[in-house]
Design an enzyme around this catalytic site. Structure first.
Site, PDB file in Angstrom:
ATOM      1  N   GLU A   1       0.902  -1.148   0.000  1.00 20.55           N
ATOM      2  CA  GLU A   1       0.000   0.000   0.000  1.00 20.55           C
ATOM      3  C   GLU A   1       0.938   1.193   0.000  1.00 20.55           C
ATOM      4  OE1 GLU A   1      -3.258   0.328  -0.173  1.00 20.55           O
ATOM      5  OE2 GLU A   1      -3.574  -1.825  -0.335  1.00 20.55           O
TER       6      GLU A   1
ATOM      7  N   THR B   1      -0.168  -5.608   4.659  1.00 21.63           N
ATOM      8  CA  THR B   1       0.603  -5.892   3.433  1.00 21.63           C
ATOM      9  C   THR B   1       2.076  -5.507   3.598  1.00 21.63           C
ATOM     10  OG1 THR B   1      -1.232  -5.726   1.896  1.00 21.63           O
ATOM     11  CG2 THR B   1       0.923  -5.165   1.021  1.00 21.63           C
TER      12      THR B   1
ATOM     13  N   THR C   1      11.650   3.258   0.425  1.00 19.91           N
ATOM     14  CA  THR C   1      11.424   4.672   0.120  1.00 19.91           C
ATOM     15  C   THR C   1      12.274   5.582   1.000  1.00 19.91           C
ATOM     16  OG1 THR C   1       9.754   6.399   0.410  1.00 19.91           O
ATOM     17  CG2 THR C   1       9.395   4.412   1.641  1.00 19.91           C
ATOM     18  N   ASP C   2      12.576   6.768   0.486  1.00 20.98           N
ATOM     19  CA  ASP C   2      13.302   7.750   1.300  1.00 20.98           C
ATOM     20  C   ASP C   2      12.457   8.243   2.471  1.00 20.98           C
ATOM     21  OD1 ASP C   2      11.456   9.255  -0.161  1.00 20.98           O
ATOM     22  OD2 ASP C   2      12.894  10.762  -0.846  1.00 20.98           O
ATOM     23  N   GLU C   3      11.132   7.988   2.422  1.00 19.70           N
ATOM     24  CA  GLU C   3      10.258   8.511   3.482  1.00 19.70           C
ATOM     25  C   GLU C   3      10.553   7.880   4.833  1.00 19.70           C
ATOM     26  OE1 GLU C   3       6.193   9.196   2.343  1.00 19.70           O
ATOM     27  OE2 GLU C   3       6.726   9.301   0.229  1.00 19.70           O
TER      28      GLU C   3
ATOM     29  N   TYR D   1       2.245   5.111   6.601  1.00 19.87           N
ATOM     30  CA  TYR D   1       2.872   4.489   5.420  1.00 19.87           C
ATOM     31  C   TYR D   1       4.373   4.324   5.644  1.00 19.87           C
ATOM     32  CZ  TYR D   1       5.294   4.394   0.906  1.00 19.87           C
ATOM     33  OH  TYR D   1       6.156   4.090  -0.118  1.00 19.87           O
ATOM     34  N   SER D   2       5.053   5.417   5.981  1.00 19.82           N
ATOM     35  CA  SER D   2       6.513   5.322   6.077  1.00 19.82           C
ATOM     36  C   SER D   2       6.928   4.449   7.266  1.00 19.82           C
ATOM     37  CB  SER D   2       7.167   6.699   6.117  1.00 19.82           C
ATOM     38  OG  SER D   2       6.624   7.502   7.126  1.00 19.82           O
TER      39      SER D   2
ATOM     40  N   LYS E   1       6.790   0.935   6.000  1.00 24.62           N
ATOM     41  CA  LYS E   1       7.923   0.645   5.108  1.00 24.62           C
ATOM     42  C   LYS E   1       9.220   0.500   5.914  1.00 24.62           C
ATOM     43  CE  LYS E   1       7.991   0.464   1.171  1.00 24.62           C
ATOM     44  NZ  LYS E   1       7.795  -0.673   0.248  1.00 24.62           N
TER      45      LYS E   1
ATOM     46  N   ASN F   1       8.702   9.022  -7.402  1.00 26.71           N
ATOM     47  CA  ASN F   1       8.708   8.652  -8.821  1.00 26.71           C
ATOM     48  C   ASN F   1       7.566   9.349  -9.557  1.00 26.71           C
ATOM     49  OD1 ASN F   1       9.892   5.307  -9.300  1.00 26.71           O
ATOM     50  ND2 ASN F   1      10.351   6.591  -7.550  1.00 26.71           N
TER      51      ASN F   1
ATOM     52  N   PRO G   1      -5.925  20.605  -5.812  1.00 25.18           N
ATOM     53  CA  PRO G   1      -5.778  20.796  -4.364  1.00 25.18           C
ATOM     54  C   PRO G   1      -4.320  20.744  -3.893  1.00 25.18           C
ATOM     55  CG  PRO G   1      -6.535  18.569  -4.832  1.00 25.18           C
ATOM     56  CD  PRO G   1      -6.364  19.246  -6.158  1.00 25.18           C
ATOM     57  N   VAL G   2      -3.776  21.893  -3.541  1.00 27.93           N
ATOM     58  CA  VAL G   2      -2.382  21.962  -3.078  1.00 27.93           C
ATOM     59  C   VAL G   2      -2.389  22.069  -1.551  1.00 27.93           C
ATOM     60  CG1 VAL G   2      -0.281  23.370  -3.119  1.00 27.93           C
ATOM     61  CG2 VAL G   2      -1.604  23.009  -5.229  1.00 27.93           C
TER      62      VAL G   2
ATOM     63  N   ARG H   1      -1.785  18.293   4.898  1.00 31.13           N
ATOM     64  CA  ARG H   1      -1.743  16.882   5.325  1.00 31.13           C
ATOM     65  C   ARG H   1      -1.240  16.850   6.783  1.00 31.13           C
ATOM     66  NH1 ARG H   1       2.240  13.220   1.813  1.00 31.13           N
ATOM     67  NH2 ARG H   1       0.419  12.918   0.503  1.00 31.13           N
TER      68      ARG H   1
HETATM   69  P1  NAD Z   1       1.324   1.117  -6.357  1.00 33.11           P
HETATM   70  O1  NAD Z   1       0.391   1.445  -5.247  1.00 33.11           O
HETATM   71  O2  NAD Z   1       1.147   1.773  -7.685  1.00 33.11           O
HETATM   72  O3  NAD Z   1       1.331  -0.460  -6.630  1.00 33.11           O
HETATM   73  C1  NAD Z   1       1.333  -1.383  -5.591  1.00 33.11           C
HETATM   74  C2  NAD Z   1       1.015  -2.752  -6.198  1.00 33.11           C
HETATM   75  O4  NAD Z   1       1.059  -3.719  -5.125  1.00 33.11           O
HETATM   76  C3  NAD Z   1      -0.363  -2.854  -6.840  1.00 33.11           C
HETATM   77  O5  NAD Z   1      -0.282  -3.525  -8.075  1.00 33.11           O
HETATM   78  C4  NAD Z   1      -1.174  -3.653  -5.836  1.00 33.11           C
HETATM   79  O6  NAD Z   1      -2.227  -4.416  -6.424  1.00 33.11           O
HETATM   80  C5  NAD Z   1      -0.085  -4.552  -5.236  1.00 33.11           C
HETATM   81  N1  NAD Z   1      -0.456  -5.029  -3.888  1.00 33.11           N
HETATM   82  C6  NAD Z   1      -0.892  -4.292  -2.844  1.00 33.11           C
HETATM   83  N2  NAD Z   1      -1.138  -5.095  -1.787  1.00 33.11           N
HETATM   84  C7  NAD Z   1      -0.837  -6.350  -2.172  1.00 33.11           C
HETATM   85  C8  NAD Z   1      -0.864  -7.614  -1.529  1.00 33.11           C
HETATM   86  N3  NAD Z   1      -1.274  -7.736  -0.253  1.00 33.11           N
HETATM   87  N4  NAD Z   1      -0.464  -8.699  -2.211  1.00 33.11           N
HETATM   88  C9  NAD Z   1      -0.043  -8.595  -3.515  1.00 33.11           C
HETATM   89  N5  NAD Z   1      -0.019  -7.432  -4.176  1.00 33.11           N
HETATM   90  C10 NAD Z   1      -0.401  -6.324  -3.511  1.00 33.11           C
HETATM   91  O7  NAD Z   1       2.765   1.418  -5.767  1.00 33.11           O
HETATM   92  P2  NAD Z   1       4.081   1.949  -6.511  1.00 33.11           P
HETATM   93  O8  NAD Z   1       4.057   3.432  -6.509  1.00 33.11           O
HETATM   94  O9  NAD Z   1       4.266   1.207  -7.764  1.00 33.11           O
HETATM   95  O10 NAD Z   1       5.200   1.507  -5.458  1.00 33.11           O
HETATM   96  C11 NAD Z   1       5.815   0.219  -5.551  1.00 33.11           C
HETATM   97  C12 NAD Z   1       6.801   0.074  -4.411  1.00 33.11           C
HETATM   98  O11 NAD Z   1       7.778   1.119  -4.496  1.00 33.11           O
HETATM   99  C13 NAD Z   1       6.160   0.197  -3.032  1.00 33.11           C
HETATM  100  O12 NAD Z   1       6.777  -0.728  -2.185  1.00 33.11           O
HETATM  101  C14 NAD Z   1       6.490   1.622  -2.605  1.00 33.11           C
HETATM  102  O13 NAD Z   1       6.564   1.714  -1.199  1.00 33.11           O
HETATM  103  C15 NAD Z   1       7.848   1.812  -3.253  1.00 33.11           C
HETATM  104  N6  NAD Z   1       8.207   3.198  -3.580  1.00 33.11           N
HETATM  105  C16 NAD Z   1       7.332   3.987  -4.279  1.00 33.11           C
HETATM  106  C17 NAD Z   1       7.711   5.293  -4.622  1.00 33.11           C
HETATM  107  C18 NAD Z   1       6.796   6.185  -5.425  1.00 33.11           C
HETATM  108  O14 NAD Z   1       7.124   7.363  -5.631  1.00 33.11           O
HETATM  109  N7  NAD Z   1       5.683   5.702  -5.932  1.00 33.11           N
HETATM  110  C19 NAD Z   1       8.979   5.779  -4.233  1.00 33.11           C
HETATM  111  C20 NAD Z   1       9.845   4.930  -3.526  1.00 33.11           C
HETATM  112  C21 NAD Z   1       9.446   3.647  -3.216  1.00 33.11           C
HETATM  113  P1  TYD Z   2       2.367  12.282  -3.028  1.00 33.00           P
HETATM  114  O1  TYD Z   2       2.354  12.190  -4.517  1.00 33.00           O
HETATM  115  O2  TYD Z   2       1.178  11.786  -2.267  1.00 33.00           O
HETATM  116  O3  TYD Z   2       3.716  11.585  -2.544  1.00 33.00           O
HETATM  117  P2  TYD Z   2       4.389  11.556  -1.050  1.00 33.00           P
HETATM  118  O4  TYD Z   2       3.415  12.048  -0.060  1.00 33.00           O
HETATM  119  O5  TYD Z   2       4.671  10.097  -0.891  1.00 33.00           O
HETATM  120  O6  TYD Z   2       5.617  12.405  -1.163  1.00 33.00           O
HETATM  121  O7  TYD Z   2       2.574  13.812  -2.631  1.00 33.00           O
HETATM  122  C1  TYD Z   2       3.681  14.558  -3.094  1.00 33.00           C
HETATM  123  C2  TYD Z   2       3.615  15.929  -2.472  1.00 33.00           C
HETATM  124  O8  TYD Z   2       2.463  16.606  -2.980  1.00 33.00           O
HETATM  125  C3  TYD Z   2       3.439  15.913  -0.959  1.00 33.00           C
HETATM  126  O9  TYD Z   2       4.180  16.992  -0.398  1.00 33.00           O
HETATM  127  C4  TYD Z   2       1.957  16.136  -0.750  1.00 33.00           C
HETATM  128  C5  TYD Z   2       1.575  17.010  -1.926  1.00 33.00           C
HETATM  129  N1  TYD Z   2       0.193  16.847  -2.429  1.00 33.00           N
HETATM  130  C6  TYD Z   2      -0.634  17.965  -2.588  1.00 33.00           C
HETATM  131  O10 TYD Z   2      -0.234  19.111  -2.312  1.00 33.00           O
HETATM  132  N2  TYD Z   2      -1.902  17.767  -3.063  1.00 33.00           N
HETATM  133  C7  TYD Z   2      -2.380  16.539  -3.371  1.00 33.00           C
HETATM  134  O11 TYD Z   2      -3.567  16.408  -3.771  1.00 33.00           O
HETATM  135  C8  TYD Z   2      -1.516  15.396  -3.218  1.00 33.00           C
HETATM  136  C9  TYD Z   2      -1.998  14.010  -3.544  1.00 33.00           C
HETATM  137  C10 TYD Z   2      -0.232  15.598  -2.751  1.00 33.00           C
END
Ligand code: NAD
Ligand code: TYD
Length: 339
Positions: free
Chosen positions: A84, A100, A125-127, A150-151, A154, A180, A205-206, A273
């Site tokens: 998640e 999860t 994640t860096d979080e 979340y963080s 992780k 990403n 929404p910022v 947030r």
């Molecule tokens: P995402 O939410 O787009 O995808 C998550 C995927 O995991 C989905 O396909 C979902 O169906 C699957 N999933 C969730 N729960 C599951 C379970 N119990 N069993 C099997 N599959 C399950 O996430 P993402 O953005 O692609 O991120 C992928 C990974 O990278 C995550 O671990 C996230 O913490 C990490 N990450 C993401 C970012 C980012 O900017 N998105 C940055 C750094 C690290």
């Molecule tokens: P997000 O894409 O949710 O990634 P993360 O919280 O994991 O960094 O959010 C990126 C930044 O954008 C974060 O500082 C929160 C902000 N944000 C908004 O200002 N408005 C929004 O609707 C969302 C989803 C994020």
């Protein structure tokens, strides 16, 4: 290579599968994904011609089912994306994040040990490092100080991976990447949400004053870094991955509006947030020096192409936006906007 990819129907996982298909079509790859709201078969539809690839719908917390999959395939390596992944959802309700992200990672680590998987890459994640002030960078030695459910989940997964390396001598590597962006990102995260809303002339929404900073990296650069760590990383090590690209949220939102030729009047500052991390910035010296990886895609180009992708793929957006998402969106933003 006989590889298990978890969460390959999500944003980064699906981009990673495409990347492997292009680089190593001879690898045998199994994608295990539960297909939550964030996992979509549309993201991986183009892999249907890949003979060595299989998709299995399963939950990473289901130890019995996963045990059979490990038994059948005898994986050389696991790359674990499934999670998640959305901070705001974790603030509303964290149960699935704990299940999860923590228990699911534990199950995969246990089965990797039982079935003698040679390498386990935990995609983190860096979080997990918490928040920075106006200066400084996260290095791999920065203490973990997660601030959101979340963080925290992780960071817990990272600690389990670390424990597996120390206690059982499993071959574990951990990557911690910054934010990403790119194709197939679910339109609840900042960049795709803003593109989608702008395209429909809906408010953008910022949160707070919009001055929070993230270090943005194109998903393709992240995928290349992951493959590098999978193949060449040292067991027991953590590798930070970053885009060397700090941006304030408001700057990104304005760039998106400019690309789409839409008015800044669409910007709506909303309630912040809770516990909003101020700034993330990655020091990626270790991966650059030791593994010779660095990001290649310039942000202006990557953002432009991403906006173009969303414009061209509105059918995809409409498919992934289900009733569940609309309910979430309503809950999230009705609370934030009424201040
Ligand atoms: P995402 O939410 O787009 O995808 C998550 C995927 O995991 C989905 O396909 C979902 O169906 C699957 N999933 C969730 N729960 C599951 C379970 N119990 N069993 C099997 N599959 C399950 O996430 P993402 O953005 O692609 O991120 C992928 C990974 O990278 C995550 O671990 C996230 O913490 C990490 N990450 C993401 C970012 C980012 O900017 N998105 C940055 C750094 C690290
Ligand atoms: P997000 O894409 O949710 O990634 P993360 O919280 O994991 O960094 O959010 C990126 C930044 O954008 C974060 O500082 C929160 C902000 N944000 C908004 O200002 N408005 C929004 O609707 C969302 C989803 C994020």
């Amino acid at each position: 290579m006989n590889l298990l990819v978890t969460g390959g129907a999500g944003f980064i996982g699906s981009n990673f599968l495409q990347f492997i298909y292009e680089k190593h079509p001879d690898w045998t790859v199994v994608n295990v994904d539960r297909l939550t709201y964030a996992g979509n078969l549309e993201n991986i539809a183009h892999l249907s011609n890949w003979d060595n690839y299989s998709f299995i719908k399963a939950d990473v917390c289901d130890k019995q089912v996963l045990d059979k999959i490990f038994e059948q395939y005898q994986f050389d390596a696991v790359i674990h994306f499934a999670a998640e992944s959305h901070v705001d959802r974790s603030i509303l309700e964290a149960d699935e994040f704990i299940r999860t992200n923590i228990y699911g990672t534990y199950v995969l680590l246990e089965l990797s040990r039982k079935h003698q998987v040679k390498r386990f890459l935990n995609v983190s994640t860096d979080e997990v490092y918490g928040s920075l002030g106006p200066t400084g960078y996260f290095t791999e030695l920065t203490p973990l100080a997660p601030n959101s459910p979340y963080s925290a989940s992780k960071a817990s997964a990272d600690m389990l991976a670390r424990a597996a390396f120390h206690t059982y001598k499993q071959d574990i590597v951990i990557t911690r990447c910054s934010n990403n962006y790119g194709p197939y990102q679910f339109p609840e995260k900042l960049i795709p949400l803003m593109i989608h809303n702008a395209l429909h002339d809906k408010p953008l929404p910022v949160y707070g004053d919009g001055r929070n900073v993230r270090d943005w990296i194109h998903v393709k650069d992240h995928c290349e870094a992951l493959l590098t760590v999978l193949l060449h990383g040292e067991a027991g090590e953590v590798y930070n991955i970053g885009g060397n690209n700090e941006q304030e949220n408001i700057t990104i939102v304005k760039k998106i509006l400019a690309i789409l030729n839409k008015s800044e009047a669409l910007i709506q500052f909303v309630k912040d947030r809770p516990g909003h991390d101020k700034r993330y910035a990655i020091d990626a010296t270790k991966i650059r020096i030791k593994l010779k990886w660095e990001p290649k895609i310039p942000f202006e180009q990557g953002l432009f192409e991403t906006v173009e992708w969303y414009v061209k793929n509105q059918t995809w957006v409409n498919k992934v936006i289900t009733g569940e998402y609309l309910q979430y969106y309503e809950k999230q933003y009705s609370q934030r906007i009424k201040i």
